[in-house]
Motif scaffolding. Structure first.
Motif, PDB file in Angstrom:
ATOM      1  N   GLN A  77     -16.780  64.948  34.684  1.00 49.90           N
ATOM      2  CA  GLN A  77     -16.514  66.136  33.880  1.00 49.90           C
ATOM      3  C   GLN A  77     -17.734  66.552  33.070  1.00 49.90           C
ATOM      4  OE1 GLN A  77     -13.144  64.876  31.588  1.00 49.90           O
ATOM      5  NE2 GLN A  77     -11.684  65.126  33.274  1.00 49.90           N
ATOM      6  N   THR A  78     -18.471  65.571  32.555  1.00 51.52           N
ATOM      7  CA  THR A  78     -19.682  65.876  31.803  1.00 51.52           C
ATOM      8  C   THR A  78     -20.714  66.556  32.685  1.00 51.52           C
ATOM      9  OG1 THR A  78     -19.319  64.004  30.302  1.00 51.52           O
ATOM     10  CG2 THR A  78     -21.553  64.894  30.425  1.00 51.52           C
ATOM     11  N   VAL A  79     -20.895  66.044  33.898  1.00 52.93           N
ATOM     12  CA  VAL A  79     -21.849  66.651  34.840  1.00 52.93           C
ATOM     13  C   VAL A  79     -21.446  68.095  35.151  1.00 52.93           C
ATOM     14  CG1 VAL A  79     -22.730  66.565  37.196  1.00 52.93           C
ATOM     15  CG2 VAL A  79     -22.588  64.470  35.853  1.00 52.93           C
ATOM     16  N   GLU A  80     -20.153  68.311  35.396  1.00 56.21           N
ATOM     17  CA  GLU A  80     -19.674  69.659  35.694  1.00 56.21           C
ATOM     18  C   GLU A  80     -19.932  70.608  34.525  1.00 56.21           C
ATOM     19  OE1 GLU A  80     -15.608  69.644  36.829  1.00 56.21           O
ATOM     20  OE2 GLU A  80     -15.978  68.771  38.807  1.00 56.21           O
ATOM     21  N   ARG A  81     -19.666  70.144  33.297  1.00 55.41           N
ATOM     22  CA  ARG A  81     -19.896  70.995  32.134  1.00 55.41           C
ATOM     23  C   ARG A  81     -21.370  71.323  31.968  1.00 55.41           C
ATOM     24  NH1 ARG A  81     -16.599  67.360  29.455  1.00 55.41           N
ATOM     25  NH2 ARG A  81     -18.378  66.639  28.247  1.00 55.41           N
ATOM     26  N   LEU A  82     -22.230  70.327  32.171  1.00 56.15           N
ATOM     27  CA  LEU A  82     -23.667  70.552  31.997  1.00 56.15           C
ATOM     28  C   LEU A  82     -24.212  71.511  33.056  1.00 56.15           C
ATOM     29  CD1 LEU A  82     -24.832  66.948  31.051  1.00 56.15           C
ATOM     30  CD2 LEU A  82     -24.598  68.936  29.544  1.00 56.15           C
ATOM     31  N   LEU A  83     -23.694  71.413  34.260  1.00 48.18           N
ATOM     32  CA  LEU A  83     -24.102  72.368  35.292  1.00 48.18           C
ATOM     33  C   LEU A  83     -23.645  73.775  34.922  1.00 48.18           C
ATOM     34  CD1 LEU A  83     -23.302  70.309  38.526  1.00 48.18           C
ATOM     35  CD2 LEU A  83     -25.573  70.998  37.718  1.00 48.18           C
ATOM     36  N   TYR A  84     -22.428  73.876  34.435  1.00 49.53           N
ATOM     37  CA  TYR A  84     -21.885  75.179  34.045  1.00 49.53           C
ATOM     38  C   TYR A  84     -22.591  75.717  32.810  1.00 49.53           C
ATOM     39  CZ  TYR A  84     -18.250  78.635  32.887  1.00 49.53           C
ATOM     40  OH  TYR A  84     -17.566  79.781  32.597  1.00 49.53           O
ATOM     41  N   ALA A  85     -23.014  74.808  31.919  1.00 48.49           N
ATOM     42  CA  ALA A  85     -23.643  75.221  30.663  1.00 48.49           C
ATOM     43  C   ALA A  85     -24.909  76.030  30.901  1.00 48.49           C
ATOM     44  CB  ALA A  85     -23.962  73.994  29.813  1.00 48.49           C
ATOM     45  N   GLY A  86     -25.626  75.738  31.969  1.00 49.90           N
ATOM     46  CA  GLY A  86     -26.873  76.444  32.236  1.00 49.90           C
ATOM     47  C   GLY A  86     -26.709  77.715  33.040  1.00 49.90           C
ATOM     48  N   ASP A  87     -25.483  78.120  33.292  1.00 51.86           N
ATOM     49  CA  ASP A  87     -25.225  79.305  34.106  1.00 51.86           C
ATOM     50  C   ASP A  87     -25.498  80.568  33.290  1.00 51.86           C
ATOM     51  OD1 ASP A  87     -24.299  81.258  35.818  1.00 51.86           O
ATOM     52  OD2 ASP A  87     -22.502  80.154  36.409  1.00 51.86           O
ATOM     53  N   THR A  88     -26.508  81.324  33.679  1.00 55.27           N
ATOM     54  CA  THR A  88     -26.896  82.528  32.939  1.00 55.27           C
ATOM     55  C   THR A  88     -26.297  83.794  33.541  1.00 55.27           C
ATOM     56  OG1 THR A  88     -28.910  82.748  34.268  1.00 55.27           O
ATOM     57  CG2 THR A  88     -29.069  81.473  32.227  1.00 55.27           C
ATOM     58  N   ARG A  89     -25.450  83.662  34.554  1.00 53.33           N
ATOM     59  CA  ARG A  89     -24.889  84.836  35.223  1.00 53.33           C
ATOM     60  C   ARG A  89     -23.700  85.398  34.453  1.00 53.33           C
ATOM     61  NH1 ARG A  89     -23.252  82.198  40.717  1.00 53.33           N
ATOM     62  NH2 ARG A  89     -22.543  80.674  39.167  1.00 53.33           N
ATOM     63  N   LEU A  90     -23.620  86.702  34.392  1.00 54.91           N
ATOM     64  CA  LEU A  90     -22.434  87.366  33.856  1.00 54.91           C
ATOM     65  C   LEU A  90     -21.517  87.706  35.017  1.00 54.91           C
ATOM     66  CD1 LEU A  90     -24.066  89.590  31.117  1.00 54.91           C
ATOM     67  CD2 LEU A  90     -22.456  87.705  30.763  1.00 54.91           C
ATOM     68  N   SER A  91     -21.207  86.679  35.776  1.00 50.24           N
ATOM     69  CA  SER A  91     -20.335  86.808  36.942  1.00 50.24           C
ATOM     70  C   SER A  91     -19.714  85.451  37.209  1.00 50.24           C
ATOM     71  CB  SER A  91     -21.113  87.296  38.164  1.00 50.24           C
ATOM     72  OG  SER A  91     -22.121  86.355  38.521  1.00 50.24           O
ATOM     73  N   GLY A  92     -18.663  85.449  38.044  1.00 51.28           N
ATOM     74  CA  GLY A  92     -17.990  84.208  38.379  1.00 51.28           C
ATOM     75  C   GLY A  92     -16.740  83.999  37.543  1.00 51.28           C
ATOM     76  N   LYS A  93     -16.069  82.880  37.805  1.00 53.99           N
ATOM     77  CA  LYS A  93     -14.768  82.608  37.184  1.00 53.99           C
ATOM     78  C   LYS A  93     -14.902  82.239  35.713  1.00 53.99           C
ATOM     79  CE  LYS A  93     -12.278  78.878  38.209  1.00 53.99           C
ATOM     80  NZ  LYS A  93     -11.378  77.948  38.919  1.00 53.99           N
ATOM     81  N   LEU A  94     -13.997  82.768  34.906  1.00 53.49           N
ATOM     82  CA  LEU A  94     -13.897  82.421  33.503  1.00 53.49           C
ATOM     83  C   LEU A  94     -12.419  82.257  33.177  1.00 53.49           C
ATOM     84  CD1 LEU A  94     -15.426  82.107  30.759  1.00 53.49           C
ATOM     85  CD2 LEU A  94     -14.817  84.499  30.329  1.00 53.49           C
ATOM     86  N   VAL A  95     -12.034  81.035  32.762  1.00 50.38           N
ATOM     87  CA  VAL A  95     -10.633  80.728  32.494  1.00 50.38           C
ATOM     88  C   VAL A  95     -10.417  80.683  30.982  1.00 50.38           C
ATOM     89  CG1 VAL A  95      -8.744  79.099  32.854  1.00 50.38           C
ATOM     90  CG2 VAL A  95     -10.490  79.403  34.627  1.00 50.38           C
ATOM     91  N   VAL A  96      -9.466  81.475  30.512  1.00 52.02           N
ATOM     92  CA  VAL A  96      -9.165  81.570  29.079  1.00 52.02           C
ATOM     93  C   VAL A  96      -7.703  81.200  28.868  1.00 52.02           C
ATOM     94  CG1 VAL A  96      -9.186  83.041  27.046  1.00 52.02           C
ATOM     95  CG2 VAL A  96     -10.842  83.439  28.878  1.00 52.02           C
ATOM     96  N   THR A  97      -7.448  80.307  27.921  1.00 57.85           N
ATOM     97  CA  THR A  97      -6.083  79.885  27.630  1.00 57.85           C
ATOM     98  C   THR A  97      -5.694  80.291  26.218  1.00 57.85           C
ATOM     99  OG1 THR A  97      -4.559  78.000  27.519  1.00 57.85           O
ATOM    100  CG2 THR A  97      -6.832  77.577  26.900  1.00 57.85           C
ATOM    101  N   MET A  98      -4.415  80.654  26.050  1.00 59.28           N
ATOM    102  CA  MET A  98      -3.912  81.091  24.753  1.00 59.28           C
ATOM    103  C   MET A  98      -2.396  81.095  24.779  1.00 59.28           C
ATOM    104  SD  MET A  98      -4.799  85.151  25.203  1.00 59.28           S
ATOM    105  CE  MET A  98      -6.414  84.751  25.897  1.00 59.28           C
ATOM    106  N   PRO A  99      -1.741  81.068  23.610  1.00 59.91           N
ATOM    107  CA  PRO A  99      -0.286  81.206  23.579  1.00 59.91           C
ATOM    108  C   PRO A  99       0.132  82.566  24.124  1.00 59.91           C
ATOM    109  CG  PRO A  99      -1.121  80.419  21.472  1.00 59.91           C
ATOM    110  CD  PRO A  99      -2.307  80.843  22.270  1.00 59.91           C
ATOM    111  N   HIS A 100       1.272  82.612  24.811  1.00 62.70           N
ATOM    112  CA  HIS A 100       1.608  83.867  25.476  1.00 62.70           C
ATOM    113  C   HIS A 100       1.969  84.969  24.490  1.00 62.70           C
ATOM    114  CE1 HIS A 100       5.775  82.146  25.338  1.00 62.70           C
ATOM    115  NE2 HIS A 100       6.124  83.399  25.222  1.00 62.70           N
TER     116      HIS A 100
END
Length: 299
Positions: A77-100
């Protein structure tokens, strides 16, 4: 063991204790889980689970493997986060969670502005019950109602959360009868009821804010609710009582994992939310909505 999928199947079965639970988490059928575990045990010549009538229990050997597998999962999970952390693209999947309730009444009305500005961001909302694990990348951003966020998360508090006691003016008799609706986990009438309704009768317990609001609307009873839901609906039949309540230490937070602070689309959505939800601060802090004088109502 050189296959991460083997560990995923093993971990989910250990956590869930049943094939059905593990298959649900993994998105496969239960026979696939059973087959993968049997293959894993045969491949390494070790029994990892005892099959019991009430589910799968780890053996002594399985328990040792489980502890090490958790460490490997965290590292992955740490490796995945660090890879994602360097993503400079304003594109791709973004998952947002919140109370309905927050999603439906406060945030979704603004989302068209974000999707128009960032058409290449594949926005996904997770509004199912329960908190998502941001460390495990179950979501990238969370809007949470909480007194304090977990230490691993960073973000910004948008507003204090204020509560009020609400009733339906179509059913004012619930005030005189002191019928109250409370949360399912409450074992006794809460402090607000003991203070203002000493003869309170609990007529309903719920585990969902929308259900609490619906019960108040039809006259089942009165309830203490965060002001943003009743006040955002603008139902002319729902009033808040002018009662002195102990202020809540809960607030509305926009949060993400510390590793993702520089991820471009995380930053863009966080900035968008902060700008839009600041407009709703009076709603969260109970400065909207009609009040009624309690003395004229039930004393």
């Amino acid at each position: 063991m050189n296959n991460w999928d083997d560990l995923r199947y093993f971990l989910e079965l250990a956590r869930c204790g049943s094939l059905s639970g593990a298959s649900r988490e993994l998105g496969v059928n239960h026979s696939t889980v059973a087959r993968r575990i049997a293959s894993l045990e045969k491949k390494h010549g070790v029994k990892l689970f005892n099959r019991q009538p009430n589910g799968y229990q780890l053996t002594e050997a399985g328990d040792v493997i489980y502890q090490h597998a958790l460490e490997i999962e965290q590292q992955n999970q740490t490796v995945e986060r660090l890879l994602y952390a360097g993503d400079t693209r304003l594109s791709g999947k973004l998952v947002v969670t919140m109370p309905h309730e927050l999603a439906n009444h406060c945030i979704i009305p603004y989302l068209q502005d974000f999707t128009a500005k960032y058409p290449d961001v594949d926005l996904e909302l997770v509004v199912s019950p329960g908190l998502k694990n941001l460390s495990a990348r179950e979501a990238d951003i969370a809007v949470r109602v909480t007194p304090a966020p977990p230490e691993a998360l960073v973000g910004q508090k948008l507003a204090n959360l204020r509560h009020a006691v609400y009733f339906s003016k179509q059913h004012p008799q619930v005030l005189a009868e002191q019928k109250i609706i409370i949360w399912r986990q409450d074992t006794n009438p809460p402090a607000w009821a003991q203070q203002h309704f000493p003869n309170a009768k609990v007529v309903l317990k719920v585990d969902d804010l929308a259900s609490m609001y619906a019960a108040v609307k039809v006259g089942i009873g009165i309830a203490r609710m965060p002001c943003y839901l009743p006040d955002s609906v603008l139902d002319t039949d729902i009033f808040k009582l002018d009662l002195a309540l102990t202020p809540s230490d809960w607030g509305i937070w926009v949060l993400h994992h510390a590793d993702l602070r520089e991820t471009a689309r995380v930053r863009a959505f966080k900035k968008f939310l902060i700008e839009r939800l600041q407009v709703l601060r009076p709603l969260f802090e109970g400065e909207r909505g009609k009040r009624v004088n309690t003395a004229k109502t039930y004393n």
